[in-house]
Design an enzyme around this catalytic site. Structure first.
Site, PDB file in Angstrom:
ATOM      1  N   TYR A 161       0.733   1.096   1.623  1.00  0.00           N
ATOM      2  CA  TYR A 161      -0.576   0.619   1.175  1.00  0.00           C
ATOM      3  C   TYR A 161      -1.195  -0.293   2.238  1.00  0.00           C
ATOM      4  O   TYR A 161      -2.405  -0.366   2.384  1.00  0.00           O
ATOM      5  CB  TYR A 161      -0.437  -0.120  -0.161  1.00  0.00           C
ATOM      6  N   LYS A 168      -7.542  -5.817  -0.934  1.00  0.00           N
ATOM      7  CA  LYS A 168      -7.620  -6.029  -2.382  1.00  0.00           C
ATOM      8  C   LYS A 168      -7.341  -7.483  -2.744  1.00  0.00           C
ATOM      9  O   LYS A 168      -7.935  -8.025  -3.685  1.00  0.00           O
ATOM     10  CB  LYS A 168      -6.636  -5.110  -3.105  1.00  0.00           C
TER      11      LYS A 168
END
Length: 212
Positions: A161, A168
């Site tokens: 990720y 995020k």
């Protein structure tokens, strides 16, 4: 669920083929008239740079207005506000559902992330929310709401990720500060984390099926 997986894969393949065929049509000089016949619901406003995929989505949700909003272009955002203000005057909510990172850097080690990709990813995936909030604040109704999407990778390390996890995390912190700034005007700002879902965007992450 092998049968379900096969059906999903077939559906994605057919959709990809459709998008590819439409993209080929975009090179035709007769594109405007062709789009008018294929997508009559978009006759109110079709920006010059509309992508075929966006047009398909607009037709699917029965939208008469399709607006180009490039988060890397301040003029594009301002124009979006002007169009919406002219059409409706004010709005009740904004759903911020956009993120981007170089797919090649979503594999392997985060430490290998390039500076250009880092800046571009944070601008599109995080700062865009702040930009939208600032530009649309004047036309947000009392009690309005701004909602964005986040993921567990902001708090825990998710293999591959990488940079999106940092983006995020920054996005979630932006939500906290924006909620204080706009809360005085009774505008709510929240982020929702729905968990891992089988989406086209999620497929860009290496070994995503293991996470699902």
């Amino acid at each position: 669920f092998p049968l379900l997986s096969a059906i999903v894969s077939l559906h994605c393949s057919l959709f990809s083929l459709l998008v590819y065929l439409v993209s080929l049509l975009s090179h035709l000089s007769s594109l405007p008239s062709l789009l008018s016949s294929l997508f009559p619901l978009l006759s109110s406003f079709i920006p010059p740079l509309s992508s075929p995929l966006s047009l398909l989505l607009s037709e699917e949700i029965n939208s008469k207005i399709l607006i180009e909003c490039d988060f890397n272009n301040d003029d594009s955002i301002n124009k979006s506000v002007e169009i919406i203000k002219k059409e409706w005057g004010t709005i009740d909510f904004i759903i911020h559902a956009v993120a981007f990172a170089d797919k090649s850097e979503l594999n392997g080690r985060y430490v290998d992330t390039t500076k250009d990709n880092f800046i571009n990813c944070l601008e599109i995936s995080c700062f865009s929310l702040t930009s939208l909030a600032k530009n649309f604040e004047p036309i947000m109704n009392d009690g309005g709401s701004i909602l964005t999407l986040t993921f567990y990778g902001s708090n825990k390390v998710i293999p591959n990720y990488n940079l999106m996890g940092i983006a995020k995390a920054a996005l979630e912190t932006s939500v906290k500060y924006l909620s204080v700034d706009l809360g005085t005007k009774n505008i709510r700002v929240n982020a929702i984390s729905a968990g891992p879902m089988r989406t086209i965007a999620g497929a860009a992450i290496n070994n995503a099926r293991e996470v699902f």
